[in-house]
Design a protein around this motif. Structure first.
Motif, short mmCIF file in Angstrom:
data_model
loop_
_atom_site.label_atom_id
_atom_site.label_comp_id
_atom_site.label_asym_id
_atom_site.label_seq_id
_atom_site.Cartn_x
_atom_site.Cartn_y
_atom_site.Cartn_z
N ARG A 161 -3.55 8.10 -76.38
CA ARG A 161 -3.05 6.82 -75.88
C ARG A 161 -3.79 5.69 -76.61
O ARG A 161 -4.83 5.93 -77.25
CB ARG A 161 -3.31 6.73 -74.38
N PRO A 162 -3.27 4.46 -76.53
CA PRO A 162 -3.93 3.35 -77.23
C PRO A 162 -5.42 3.24 -76.94
O PRO A 162 -6.22 2.95 -77.83
CB PRO A 162 -3.16 2.12 -76.71
N ALA A 163 -5.81 3.49 -75.69
CA ALA A 163 -7.22 3.39 -75.32
C ALA A 163 -8.07 4.43 -76.05
O ALA A 163 -9.28 4.22 -76.27
CB ALA A 163 -7.38 3.55 -73.81
N ASP A 164 -7.45 5.56 -76.43
CA ASP A 164 -8.19 6.59 -77.16
C ASP A 164 -8.34 6.25 -78.63
O ASP A 164 -9.20 6.82 -79.32
CB ASP A 164 -7.46 7.94 -77.06
N LEU A 165 -7.51 5.33 -79.12
CA LEU A 165 -7.44 5.07 -80.55
C LEU A 165 -8.11 3.78 -81.00
O LEU A 165 -8.63 3.70 -82.12
CB LEU A 165 -5.96 5.03 -80.98
#
Length: 337
Positions: A319-323
């Motif tokens: 997810r965006p938060a992981d990237l």
């Protein structure tokens, strides 16, 4: 006169050896071909491979186009090219004169008898038998006992007992063969979902039910997120994703016909796609989860339904938060304050 007798005898012996080599074609400095187990196979000439152990067995078929297929209870399915190539390469590497037995009564001890051995038969055009081998048990454990206890196993010291089908001679052949020449059909089926060189990758897309993420690589080789919003990303995370996707393999196969709602491809968990430098694209759809932390999945332009392990899904389903880079996240939080 006596001084000449000894050199004359040596000269006569050398002459005899030369005459034998010249007229029989034998070179005594080389292993006796009748006592050597040497395998020489041309993959292009092989049309069928049969591997059997007891009542179990598999059949691999080689098409004129170079593709390999395997017979299953559900029909003929694509075979894993790398698995077949690895097996043939290891068979072609066999060249030994290390005979351990000539006695047929000892074959069961080495598990190279008809009852317990793994038979490998390779056929060419017109069902001509090109090679037949019987693969027995693994040896070398005795010399490795101390190494095993110390966790220092030397794989080069393991060997496999083996004989040719037409011979009673049992040989020691360096390497592991029984594992790579198994009779489990799934071992030979094509598990590849995606395959490419990580350096070829230009774009990764992840489409979830509620959002789409797109990662793109620029001319300098740096990654950035372009959807859902432009942002710098942690290159280490993306490179790990790329490595996972480049060798993405299915866990298993679903050959029975299941309802569309069971598979969940209409409303997938995620659709992952990649675009390569040459413009080609690959795409895998992940559907509903079933038992044992597996999910249904399918690759584009392929009717086969596969299963994918949860841990493999977690390697790329980010997810965006992981990237997003941590420093970017912190800057955004400070801006909001």
């Amino acid at each position: 006169m006596k001084k000449l007798i000894k050199p004359l005898i040596v000269l006569i012996l050398l002459l005899v050896v030369w005459l034998v080599v010249e007229f029989t074609g034998r070179d005594f400095s080389r292993p006796d071909p009748e006592k050597t187990l040497a395998v020489q196979l041309d993959e292009a000439l092989i049309r069928r491979i049969e591997i059997s152990r007891g009542e179990e067995g598999i059949t691999l078929l080689h098409s004129a186009t170079g593709d390999w297929q395997v017979k299953t209870d559900q029909g003929i399915k694509p075979a894993g090219i790398e698995a077949v190539a690895s097996a043939l390469a290891n068979l072609n590497g066999i060249n030994t004169t290390d005979i351990v037995s000539h006695n047929p009564d000892k074959q069961a001890d080495y598990r190279v008898d008809d009852a317990s051995g793994t038979k490998v038969r390779l056929y060419g055009n017109g069902d001509v038998l090109l090679e037949e081998l019987v693969i027995g048990k693994l040896g070398g454990f005795e010399s490795q006992a101390m190494a095993v206890q110390q966790g220092r196993i030397d794989e080069s010291r393991f060997f496999t007992y083996m004989r040719q089908g037409s011979s009673d001679r049992v040989y020691k052949v360096q390497g592991f063969f029984a594992g790579m020449l198994g009779v489990d059909v799934e071992q030979w089926r094509d598990h590849v979902l995606m395959k490419f060189g990580p350096s070829e990758l230009q774009q990764i897309s992840l489409v979830y039910p509620e959002e789409k993420i797109v990662l793109e690589k620029d001319v300098n080789g740096s990654w950035a997120m372009t959807e859902p919003q432009a942002s710098a990303v942690d290159s280490t995370v993306v490179e790990r994703m790329a490595a996972s996707l480049s060798t993405m393999r299915a866990t298993g196969f679903v050959d029975s016909i299941l309802p569309a709602e069971t598979l969940g491809f209409g409303q997938p968990t995620v659709v992952v796609g990649v675009k390569l430098a040459d413009g080609t694209e690959q795409k895998v759809t992940v559907g509903n989860e079933l038992e044992d932390n597996l999910s249904y999945c399918a690759k584009e332009h392929d009717e086969q339904v596969y299963t994918l392990a949860r841990f493999r899904l977690d390697q790329f389903a980010k997810r965006p938060a992981d990237l997003v880079k941590e420093d970017v996240e912190e800057a955004e939080k400070e801006g909001e304050e």
